[in-house]
Design a protein around this motif. Sequence first.
Motif, mmCIF file in Angstrom:
data_model
loop_
_atom_site.group_PDB
_atom_site.id
_atom_site.type_symbol
_atom_site.label_atom_id
_atom_site.label_comp_id
_atom_site.label_asym_id
_atom_site.label_seq_id
_atom_site.Cartn_x
_atom_site.Cartn_y
_atom_site.Cartn_z
ATOM 1 N N ASP A 62 95.520 -23.708 64.295
ATOM 2 C CA ASP A 62 94.630 -24.213 65.341
ATOM 3 C C ASP A 62 93.782 -23.101 65.946
ATOM 4 O O ASP A 62 92.950 -23.366 66.824
ATOM 5 C CB ASP A 62 95.446 -24.874 66.452
ATOM 6 C CG ASP A 62 96.116 -26.160 65.997
ATOM 7 O OD1 ASP A 62 95.607 -26.784 65.050
ATOM 8 O OD2 ASP A 62 97.146 -26.531 66.591
ATOM 9 N N THR B 224 85.938 -27.526 64.281
ATOM 10 C CA THR B 224 87.285 -28.036 64.521
ATOM 11 C C THR B 224 87.735 -27.792 65.954
ATOM 12 O O THR B 224 88.743 -28.339 66.379
ATOM 13 C CB THR B 224 88.280 -27.394 63.543
ATOM 14 O OG1 THR B 224 88.134 -25.961 63.589
ATOM 15 C CG2 THR B 224 88.026 -27.873 62.121
ATOM 16 N N CYS C 97 91.163 -23.407 59.276
ATOM 17 C CA CYS C 97 91.577 -24.417 60.248
ATOM 18 C C CYS C 97 92.599 -25.389 59.665
ATOM 19 O O CYS C 97 93.287 -26.093 60.417
ATOM 20 C CB CYS C 97 90.369 -25.182 60.761
ATOM 21 S SG CYS C 97 89.336 -25.868 59.434
#
Length: 284
Positions: A252, A169, A248
């Motif tokens: 963030d 991510t 995630c």
Amino acid sequence: MSTRDVPLATAASQVVDPEGFAAEWEAWHRAKDARLAAEHGFLAITGLHWLTAEPQHVPDAPGLWSTGPDGVLVELDEDTELVVDGAAVRGRHLFGVLPERGGVNAVWGDAVIEVARRGGHDIVRPRHPGHPLRTAFTGTPAYAPDPRWVVTGRYEPFPEPRPTTVGATVEGLRHVYDAPGRVTFRLDGRELGLTVFNGHTPGAFTALFTDATSGVTTYAANRDLRIDAPGPGGEVVLDFNRATNLPCAYTDFATCPLPPAENRLPLAVEAGEKIPRERGPVAG
């Protein structure tokens, strides 16, 4: 018995107590959310900081942080103390070279400073109990538990574990896992499969996947399904009611892996956890 002799059949007929099934799921889901929102859990993280050879201040953490051939180093102010593995440290402290996906927690007052290695990079993540993401957390929305999303499948080991590179991510980051095999199953009349990685207990697996609900009612990047060790003949049980978000989905400041490309299921798995409220509206 060969692993190919195990039928790909639904296990829902084995559930004889719907109320008990729902109560067990509720208890599991509350416990999962409690771990997420623990005092120094993922919701307490206030930042994700990538270390370099150049010493840097890290917001919400003491000292100057850097990394090099000998590992992560912190240089603390004279009046500052960290507690590492139960021992107080002052001044200059070398954490050493950390293993991939490993880490150390350093206690600083009521906070924990996580020092870890992810995707070949050393990172620092301060965890503060008072972080608003944690204190405002009200739980993870989810589909109502339904026995029809419990299916039996078959584990098919690869001849040798396959090193499998997946994205993350965090843009540009890569994770490498050894995939020991694949799980095949039948759902809504379709024969499907998921490449699995080793789980958190011996013999167990974890399957990262997406499906037609991803980005609609469930988190777009991934969900995680944990699978207990196979029974005789490779039989496994997949309970999609227990498909969970990775960290995630909430913050963030996580470096979660993405699923292998082949793990996108071509149907809507309307079971398990939905998009967290922290990420915006949840449809459906």
